[in-house]
Design a protein around this motif. Sequence first.
Motif, PDB file in Angstrom:
ATOM      1  N   GLN A   7     -45.347 -60.777  -3.279  1.00 33.02           N
ATOM      2  CA  GLN A   7     -45.973 -62.083  -3.298  1.00 33.02           C
ATOM      3  C   GLN A   7     -47.405 -61.996  -3.810  1.00 33.02           C
ATOM      4  O   GLN A   7     -48.011 -60.929  -3.789  1.00 33.02           O
ATOM      5  N   PHE A  21     -42.807 -69.116 -15.601  1.00 32.99           N
ATOM      6  CA  PHE A  21     -41.551 -68.363 -15.485  1.00 32.99           C
ATOM      7  C   PHE A  21     -40.397 -69.031 -16.230  1.00 32.99           C
ATOM      8  O   PHE A  21     -39.449 -68.359 -16.627  1.00 32.99           O
ATOM      9  N   THR A  27     -44.243 -66.739 -20.587  1.00 32.82           N
ATOM     10  CA  THR A  27     -43.846 -65.523 -19.868  1.00 32.82           C
ATOM     11  C   THR A  27     -44.135 -64.264 -20.672  1.00 32.82           C
ATOM     12  O   THR A  27     -44.502 -63.235 -20.109  1.00 32.82           O
ATOM     13  N   LYS A  68     -38.811 -73.715  -6.885  1.00 36.61           N
ATOM     14  CA  LYS A  68     -37.882 -72.586  -6.778  1.00 36.61           C
ATOM     15  C   LYS A  68     -37.136 -72.342  -8.078  1.00 36.61           C
ATOM     16  O   LYS A  68     -36.778 -73.273  -8.788  1.00 36.61           O
ATOM     17  N   ASP A  81     -34.978 -64.511  -6.472  1.00 37.92           N
ATOM     18  CA  ASP A  81     -35.504 -65.809  -6.049  1.00 37.92           C
ATOM     19  C   ASP A  81     -37.004 -65.838  -6.306  1.00 37.92           C
ATOM     20  O   ASP A  81     -37.712 -64.933  -5.865  1.00 37.92           O
ATOM     21  N   PHE A  82     -37.456 -66.875  -6.981  1.00 33.87           N
ATOM     22  CA  PHE A  82     -38.882 -67.118  -7.171  1.00 33.87           C
ATOM     23  C   PHE A  82     -39.210 -68.382  -6.374  1.00 33.87           C
ATOM     24  O   PHE A  82     -38.657 -69.444  -6.657  1.00 33.87           O
ATOM     25  N   ASP A  83     -40.078 -68.269  -5.390  1.00 30.95           N
ATOM     26  CA  ASP A  83     -40.478 -69.419  -4.578  1.00 30.95           C
ATOM     27  C   ASP A  83     -41.946 -69.720  -4.838  1.00 30.95           C
ATOM     28  O   ASP A  83     -42.781 -68.801  -4.863  1.00 30.95           O
ATOM     29  N   VAL A  94     -46.806 -67.420  -4.630  1.00 29.67           N
ATOM     30  CA  VAL A  94     -45.526 -67.067  -5.246  1.00 29.67           C
ATOM     31  C   VAL A  94     -44.906 -65.920  -4.462  1.00 29.67           C
ATOM     32  O   VAL A  94     -45.565 -64.912  -4.203  1.00 29.67           O
ATOM     33  N   ILE A  96     -41.456 -63.452  -4.651  1.00 33.56           N
ATOM     34  CA  ILE A  96     -40.285 -63.031  -5.422  1.00 33.56           C
ATOM     35  C   ILE A  96     -39.447 -62.124  -4.536  1.00 33.56           C
ATOM     36  O   ILE A  96     -39.947 -61.125  -4.005  1.00 33.56           O
ATOM     37  N   HIS A  98     -35.798 -59.969  -4.578  1.00 29.12           N
ATOM     38  CA  HIS A  98     -34.751 -59.420  -5.444  1.00 29.12           C
ATOM     39  C   HIS A  98     -33.750 -58.717  -4.531  1.00 29.12           C
ATOM     40  O   HIS A  98     -34.115 -57.784  -3.810  1.00 29.12           O
ATOM     41  N   PHE A 119     -41.876 -56.078  -9.881  1.00 27.08           N
ATOM     42  CA  PHE A 119     -42.255 -57.469  -9.646  1.00 27.08           C
ATOM     43  C   PHE A 119     -43.706 -57.608  -9.191  1.00 27.08           C
ATOM     44  O   PHE A 119     -44.346 -58.624  -9.455  1.00 27.08           O
ATOM     45  N   LEU A 123     -46.392 -60.028 -11.079  1.00 25.38           N
ATOM     46  CA  LEU A 123     -47.290 -60.975 -10.416  1.00 25.38           C
ATOM     47  C   LEU A 123     -48.758 -60.685 -10.729  1.00 25.38           C
ATOM     48  O   LEU A 123     -49.554 -61.621 -10.904  1.00 25.38           O
TER      49      LEU A 123
END
Length: 152
Positions: A7, A21, A27, A68, A81-83, A94, A96, A98, A119, A123
Motif C-alpha cells: 500500500q 492504472f 501507466t 476498485k 485487486d487494486f483498491d 492505494v 494492492i 495479489h 508491487f 507504487l
Amino acid sequence: MKGSECQMLIRKSAEKVFEAFIDPEITKNFWFTYGSDKLEVGKKVVWKWEMYDVSTTVIAKEIIPGKKIIIEWDEPATTVDFDFKTLSDGSTYVTIKHFGFNQTGDELLEAIKDSTGGFTTVLDGLKAFLEHNINLNLIADKFPAEVMKHGK
C-alpha cells in the motif's frame, strides 16, 4: 489468502490514481512499457515490459471507477485487486493485493516475496510520477541487463 499486499499514500485524487492504472499511456510512465488498450471489464489486454522481452495478458474482472480494479493475470492465473480509498485531505490510499497462487512451501514464499517487491516498486514509481511528474525508471533499473547477465 495466499498472497501479497502492499500500500501507499498518493497525494492525488482517487480519480487520477485510478486512471493511472486504467490508461496505459499513463501507466507506462511507472510500470510496463506498453499496454494494448485501456482496461475494461472482460477485455483481454496485453502488457509488455519490452526491456525484458516479457509480456502478460490481463483481464479486468471488475472496475468501479475511482474505487476498485480487479484483474486476472495469466500463466498461471492469479488475481490482483487494486483498491483506492479517498482520504479526508483528498489524497488516495492505494492497496494492492495479489493472490491465488498455486505454489506451496518455498516456491509460494518466493512468489509472494517477488509479488510484494514488484508491487511495492510499482507504487513507489506511481507516487513519484503522479506527485512530482518524475519517471524514476524503477522497473527497468530493478534488473539491469549487465547484472542479469552475471546472475542476480
